[in-house]
Design a protein around this motif. Structure first.
Motif, PDB file in Angstrom:
ATOM      1  N   PRO A 219       0.807  -1.235   0.000  1.00 24.47           N
ATOM      2  CA  PRO A 219       0.000   0.000   0.000  1.00 24.47           C
ATOM      3  C   PRO A 219       0.837   1.279   0.000  1.00 24.47           C
ATOM      4  CG  PRO A 219      -0.513  -1.369   1.934  1.00 24.47           C
ATOM      5  CD  PRO A 219       0.385  -2.170   1.063  1.00 24.47           C
ATOM      6  N   HIS A 220       1.977   1.273   0.698  1.00 21.43           N
ATOM      7  CA  HIS A 220       2.835   2.470   0.659  1.00 21.43           C
ATOM      8  C   HIS A 220       3.284   2.750  -0.780  1.00 21.43           C
ATOM      9  CE1 HIS A 220       3.610   3.984   4.712  1.00 21.43           C
ATOM     10  NE2 HIS A 220       3.568   2.749   5.155  1.00 21.43           N
ATOM     11  N   MET A 221       3.723   1.700  -1.469  1.00 20.90           N
ATOM     12  CA  MET A 221       4.239   1.908  -2.831  1.00 20.90           C
ATOM     13  C   MET A 221       3.122   2.251  -3.804  1.00 20.90           C
ATOM     14  SD  MET A 221       7.368   1.962  -2.738  1.00 20.90           S
ATOM     15  CE  MET A 221       7.348   2.559  -1.085  1.00 20.90           C
TER      16      MET A 221
ATOM     17  N   CYS B 250       0.082  13.235  10.747  1.00 14.61           N
ATOM     18  CA  CYS B 250      -0.553  11.971  11.149  1.00 14.61           C
ATOM     19  C   CYS B 250      -2.057  12.036  10.875  1.00 14.61           C
ATOM     20  CB  CYS B 250      -0.324  11.715  12.636  1.00 14.61           C
ATOM     21  SG  CYS B 250      -0.883  13.072  13.665  1.00 14.61           S
ATOM     22  N   ASN B 251      -2.704  10.898  10.910  1.00 19.38           N
ATOM     23  CA  ASN B 251      -4.168  10.856  10.871  1.00 19.38           C
ATOM     24  C   ASN B 251      -4.705  10.857  12.306  1.00 19.38           C
ATOM     25  OD1 ASN B 251      -3.546   8.880   8.120  1.00 19.38           O
ATOM     26  ND2 ASN B 251      -4.952  10.607   7.934  1.00 19.38           N
ATOM     27  N   ALA B 252      -6.012  11.064  12.427  1.00 18.88           N
ATOM     28  CA  ALA B 252      -6.596  11.172  13.763  1.00 18.88           C
ATOM     29  C   ALA B 252      -7.862  10.320  13.874  1.00 18.88           C
ATOM     30  CB  ALA B 252      -6.917  12.633  14.069  1.00 18.88           C
TER      31      ALA B 252
ATOM     32  N   ILE C 203      -3.649   9.432  17.531  1.00 16.12           N
ATOM     33  CA  ILE C 203      -3.042   9.908  16.288  1.00 16.12           C
ATOM     34  C   ILE C 203      -2.191   8.774  15.730  1.00 16.12           C
ATOM     35  CG2 ILE C 203      -3.184  12.380  16.712  1.00 16.12           C
ATOM     36  CD1 ILE C 203      -0.405  12.377  17.826  1.00 16.12           C
ATOM     37  N   THR C 204      -2.183   8.654  14.400  1.00 15.52           N
ATOM     38  CA  THR C 204      -1.585   7.458  13.799  1.00 15.52           C
ATOM     39  C   THR C 204      -0.676   7.812  12.626  1.00 15.52           C
ATOM     40  OG1 THR C 204      -3.320   7.062  12.127  1.00 15.52           O
ATOM     41  CG2 THR C 204      -3.742   6.227  14.343  1.00 15.52           C
ATOM     42  N   SER C 205       0.464   7.136  12.563  1.00 18.35           N
ATOM     43  CA  SER C 205       1.350   7.273  11.401  1.00 18.35           C
ATOM     44  C   SER C 205       2.319   6.111  11.416  1.00 18.35           C
ATOM     45  CB  SER C 205       2.136   8.588  11.446  1.00 18.35           C
ATOM     46  OG  SER C 205       3.150   8.515  12.414  1.00 18.35           O
ATOM     47  N   SER C 206       3.075   5.994  10.333  1.00 16.28           N
ATOM     48  CA  SER C 206       4.030   4.893  10.205  1.00 16.28           C
ATOM     49  C   SER C 206       5.068   4.909  11.316  1.00 16.28           C
ATOM     50  CB  SER C 206       4.723   4.974   8.851  1.00 16.28           C
ATOM     51  OG  SER C 206       3.766   4.777   7.856  1.00 16.28           O
TER      52      SER C 206
HETATM   53  N1  PDD Z   1       3.688  11.299   7.923  1.00 17.37           N
HETATM   54  N2  PDD Z   1      -1.175  12.602   7.486  1.00 17.37           N
HETATM   55  C1  PDD Z   1      -0.053  13.304   7.242  1.00 17.37           C
HETATM   56  C2  PDD Z   1      -0.175  14.759   6.926  1.00 17.37           C
HETATM   57  C3  PDD Z   1       1.205  12.673   7.296  1.00 17.37           C
HETATM   58  O1  PDD Z   1       2.319  13.372   7.034  1.00 17.37           O
HETATM   59  C4  PDD Z   1       1.268  11.284   7.628  1.00 17.37           C
HETATM   60  C5  PDD Z   1       2.567  10.552   7.685  1.00 17.37           C
HETATM   61  C6  PDD Z   1       0.075  10.600   7.892  1.00 17.37           C
HETATM   62  C7  PDD Z   1       0.055   9.135   8.234  1.00 17.37           C
HETATM   63  O2  PDD Z   1       0.319   8.331   7.105  1.00 17.37           O
HETATM   64  P1  PDD Z   1       0.979   6.889   7.261  1.00 17.37           P
HETATM   65  O3  PDD Z   1       0.149   6.132   8.242  1.00 17.37           O
HETATM   66  O4  PDD Z   1       0.899   6.323   5.892  1.00 17.37           O
HETATM   67  O5  PDD Z   1       2.383   7.088   7.768  1.00 17.37           O
HETATM   68  C8  PDD Z   1      -1.129  11.282   7.784  1.00 17.37           C
HETATM   69  C9  PDD Z   1       4.982  10.714   7.654  1.00 17.37           C
HETATM   70  C10 PDD Z   1       5.317   9.541   8.500  1.00 17.37           C
HETATM   71  C11 PDD Z   1       6.047  11.804   7.641  1.00 17.37           C
HETATM   72  O6  PDD Z   1       5.821  12.781   6.947  1.00 17.37           O
HETATM   73  O7  PDD Z   1       7.090  11.652   8.260  1.00 17.37           O
END
Ligand code: PDD
Length: 287
Positions: A47-49, A188-190, A246-249
């Motif tokens: 999904p990332h790619m 991040c998402n929320a 809050i969620t992110s990689s």
């Molecule tokens: N940030 N929303 C924004 C604005 C973001 O920059 C990110 C990720 C996310 C979360 O996306 P994901 O779950 O695919 O990481 C949502 C990355 C990690 C960054 O810019 O460092």
């Protein structure tokens, strides 16, 4: 020492060089991804790619690497950076490339610049509400552009928002649109939780389609023990939520216990966070 990938070669990060006429440098004209690797295993690689390939298509940048080719490149980068850490974030960036002049229109016959490097990320947090790191956030109106679904390297809007939260002593800042509806955080998402239901804003042009967000929604739905809704979330609902995440990689699912200086719910990390984090952690490598 950190090893980077730049246009086909692996080089020490400190020695990687690009042209100042690169449109990534001049215009933020590029797409990026951050993929977490835990013990050499990625989370959400495909999904990332796919999100990056979609972003490149939206910007009409011709980079024809396949998902398998990206996997080879990034696995090799991770192997070369084994001394940097056991857990790595891999940053990969494709800009439109270096032109011979500064001109806004997309140039023809320019080779994209492909850059990647790896950095150490923390061990996953314990799935224990009494031990996990708690986050505090502030909130402000979302003043970014209307294409937040594109993971563009032009991040000044996000950077300015993040800095606003950081300067006020917070770990993040939640953003809301002109109608007082939650969009996402600056990086991040929320999510909120109310009466046991997990709720997150719908995926539209106001938010990045986060991979962590997607894995959370899909893994909770597959498990079935926690109800999940994707819908509009007002800031009144955020302020009255039992839990905020809050969620992110890099953060995975981070529990927020303070919003604008006020406790979230009862001010402690919630039970739904702990249950959801266990479900997410048990299946994150399947996505
Ligand atoms: N940030 N929303 C924004 C604005 C973001 O920059 C990110 C990720 C996310 C979360 O996306 P994901 O779950 O695919 O990481 C949502 C990355 C990690 C960054 O810019 O460092």
């Amino acid at each position: 020492m950190s090893i980077a990938y730049l246009n086909g070669s692996y080089v020490p990060l400190a020695e990687a060089r690009i042209s100042p006429l690169d449109r990534g440098f001049l215009f933020g004209d590029g797409i990026y991804e951050v993929v977490p690797y835990y013990g050499a295993k990625p989370v959400g690689f495909v999904p990332h790619m796919n999100r990056m390939i979609d972003g490149l298509a939206a910007l009409e940048i011709n980079c024809n690497k396949t998902v398998d080719q990206w996997r080879e490149l990034m696995d090799e980068l991770v192997a070369k950076n084994a001394d940097v850490g056991e857990n790595l974030g891999v940053y990969v960036h494709v800009s439109r490339g270096a032109d011979t002049k500064r001109f806004h229109a997309y140039p023809e016959n320019v080779e994209p610049t492909i850059f990647a490097f790896a950095f150490a990320i923390k061990n996953p947090e314990p799935a224990d509400r009494t031990k996990v790191t708690q986050f505090s956030v502030s909130s402000t109106e979302d003043l970014r552009w209307k294409r937040c679904n594109i993971k563009s390297t032009a991040l000044l809007g996000n950077v300015m928002h993040y800095q606003q939260g950081h300067a006020a002593g917070n770990n993040e800042i939640l953003l809301y649109n002109g109608n007082g509806e939650l969009t996402e955080g600056s990086s991040c998402n929320a999510f909120i939780v109310k009466d046991g239901v997990v709720i997150t804003p719908i995926q539209d042009n106001q938010i990045l389609p986060g991979i962590t967000r997607r894995i959370i929604i899909d893994s909770l739905k597959a498990d079935g023990s926690i109800q999940v809704e994707e819908r509009t979330v007002t800031m009144d609902e955020v302020r009255n939520a039992d839990e905020i995440w809050i969620t992110s990689s890099s953060k995975e699912i981070a529990p927020v216990t303070k919003l604008d200086g006020q406790p979230v719910g009862n001010g402690e990390v919630g039970e739904v966070w702990e249950a959801a984090f266990k479900i997410y952690s048990a299946s994150k490598f399947d996505y």
